[in-house]
Design an enzyme around this catalytic site. Structure first.
Site, PDB file in Angstrom:
ATOM      1  NE  ARG A 262     -34.008  26.431   6.842  1.00  8.24           N
ATOM      2  CZ  ARG A 262     -34.682  26.807   7.918  1.00  8.24           C
ATOM      3  NH1 ARG A 262     -35.829  26.221   8.210  1.00  8.24           N
ATOM      4  NH2 ARG A 262     -34.220  27.760   8.693  1.00  8.24           N
TER       5      ARG A 262
ATOM      6  CE  LYS B 282     -40.027  28.229  15.646  1.00  3.19           C
ATOM      7  NZ  LYS B 282     -38.654  27.724  15.882  1.00  3.19           N
TER       8      LYS B 282
ATOM      9  NE  ARG C 247     -31.437  28.850  11.828  1.00  2.00           N
ATOM     10  CZ  ARG C 247     -31.793  27.642  11.406  1.00  2.00           C
ATOM     11  NH1 ARG C 247     -30.896  26.820  10.899  1.00  2.00           N
ATOM     12  NH2 ARG C 247     -33.037  27.258  11.499  1.00  2.00           N
TER      13      ARG C 247
ATOM     14  NE  ARG D 240     -34.716  22.089   9.431  1.00  2.00           N
ATOM     15  CZ  ARG D 240     -35.217  23.097  10.142  1.00  2.00           C
ATOM     16  NH1 ARG D 240     -36.452  23.007  10.617  1.00  2.00           N
ATOM     17  NH2 ARG D 240     -34.519  24.168  10.388  1.00  2.00           N
TER      18      ARG D 240
ATOM     19  NE  ARG E 163     -36.627  33.656  14.009  1.00  2.00           N
ATOM     20  CZ  ARG E 163     -37.032  32.656  13.223  1.00  2.00           C
ATOM     21  NH1 ARG E 163     -38.204  32.683  12.655  1.00  2.00           N
ATOM     22  NH2 ARG E 163     -36.249  31.621  13.034  1.00  2.00           N
TER      23      ARG E 163
HETATM   24  P1  AMP Z   1     -36.952  29.758  10.120  1.00  2.00           P
HETATM   25  O1  AMP Z   1     -37.369  29.014   8.888  1.00  2.00           O
HETATM   26  O2  AMP Z   1     -38.112  30.157  10.966  1.00  2.00           O
HETATM   27  O3  AMP Z   1     -35.879  29.032  10.895  1.00  2.00           O
HETATM   28  O4  AMP Z   1     -36.295  31.126   9.626  1.00  2.00           O
HETATM   29  C1  AMP Z   1     -35.142  31.124   8.806  1.00  2.00           C
HETATM   30  C2  AMP Z   1     -34.520  32.505   8.781  1.00  2.00           C
HETATM   31  O5  AMP Z   1     -35.455  33.439   8.223  1.00  2.00           O
HETATM   32  C3  AMP Z   1     -34.168  33.091  10.142  1.00  2.00           C
HETATM   33  O6  AMP Z   1     -32.901  32.656  10.612  1.00  2.00           O
HETATM   34  C4  AMP Z   1     -34.175  34.589   9.823  1.00  2.00           C
HETATM   35  O7  AMP Z   1     -33.025  34.978   9.109  1.00  2.00           O
HETATM   36  C5  AMP Z   1     -35.374  34.695   8.888  1.00  2.00           C
HETATM   37  N1  AMP Z   1     -36.636  34.907   9.634  1.00  2.00           N
HETATM   38  C6  AMP Z   1     -37.697  34.057   9.696  1.00  2.00           C
HETATM   39  N2  AMP Z   1     -38.680  34.570  10.456  1.00  2.00           N
HETATM   40  C7  AMP Z   1     -38.217  35.767  10.891  1.00  2.00           C
HETATM   41  C8  AMP Z   1     -38.748  36.777  11.736  1.00  2.00           C
HETATM   42  N3  AMP Z   1     -39.958  36.645  12.308  1.00  2.00           N
HETATM   43  N4  AMP Z   1     -37.997  37.873  11.970  1.00  2.00           N
HETATM   44  C9  AMP Z   1     -36.786  38.033  11.406  1.00  2.00           C
HETATM   45  N5  AMP Z   1     -36.211  37.115  10.622  1.00  2.00           N
HETATM   46  C10 AMP Z   1     -36.910  35.987  10.349  1.00  2.00           C
END
Ligand code: AMP
Length: 194
Positions: free
Chosen positions: A139, A13, A150, A127, A88
């Protein structure tokens, strides 16, 4: 153009969103990036989100909805945006619809990236290795153990959004297993057909 990129962690994404930013000159709104920035800055939101993110779970809908609502009011979002990693949950999906409706706007398209589960963990590990090799921060949630959580969160809470958007007639699916350029071409074709 107001777009959502949907797909499990590691689906690509972020990579595709960056390409769309270049092509359409609209911002990428990544809630993951916004939350990581809040954690780094040590804000109240960051303090509340940190342990949840480190565990691979989802931050509360209230926190994330508030961040996005504030962000899409910024002038650079006036002509559209790409939502990456948001919504999400079904609560978030309803929230974004209300946010847009209150401004007389609506989503144009939701693009779902379809990827085999088995490929995902490999992409996440890659990554992390690439970030480390480039001297960038790795990360904390990009490792096999947290990734499992996740992915579980994705199937429990996010995967139902495909049905939600399918029913609205705005869901388009793209083969996320193709090479990066080929995925971009498929996305371009979807957007051209709108
Ligand atoms: P990402 O970078 O999109 O993989 O997000 C990393 C982490 O941020 C996720 O595993 C969640 O803990 C939190 N997070 C990101 N976007 C959301 C969302 N829309 N709703 C809830 N938690 C989020």
């Amino acid at each position: 153009m107001k777009l959502i990129l949907l797909g499990p962690p590691g689906a690509g994404k972020g990579t595709q969103a960056q390409r769309l930013v270049e092509k359409y000159r609209i911002p990428q709104l990544s809630t993951g990036d916004m939350l990581r920035a809040a954690v780094s800055a040590g804000t109240e939101v960051g303090k509340r989100a940190k342990s949840v993110m480190d565990a691979g779970e989802l931050v509360s809908d209230d926190i994330v909805n508030a961040i996005v609502s504030e962000r899409i009011d910024q002038p650079d979002c006036a002509h559209g945006f790409i939502l990456d990693g948001y919504p999400r949950t079904l609560v978030q999906a309803d929230a974004v619809e209300s946010m847009l409706a209150s401004k007389g706007k609506k989503l144009d398209c939701v693009i779902e990236l379809l990827v085999d589960d088995k490929a995902l963990v490999g992409r996440i590990i890659k990554r992390a290795e690439e970030a480390a090799a480039a001297g960038q921060p790795v990360r904390k949630d990009d490792n096999a153990e947290v990734f499992e959580e996740r992915l579980r969160e994705y199937y429990k809470k996010t995967a139902p959004l495909t049905g939600y958007y399918y029913a609205k007639g705005i869901l388009r699916s793209v083969d996320g297993m193709l090479a990066i350029d080929a995925v971009s071409e498929e996305i371009d074709a979807v957007l051209a057909s709108l």
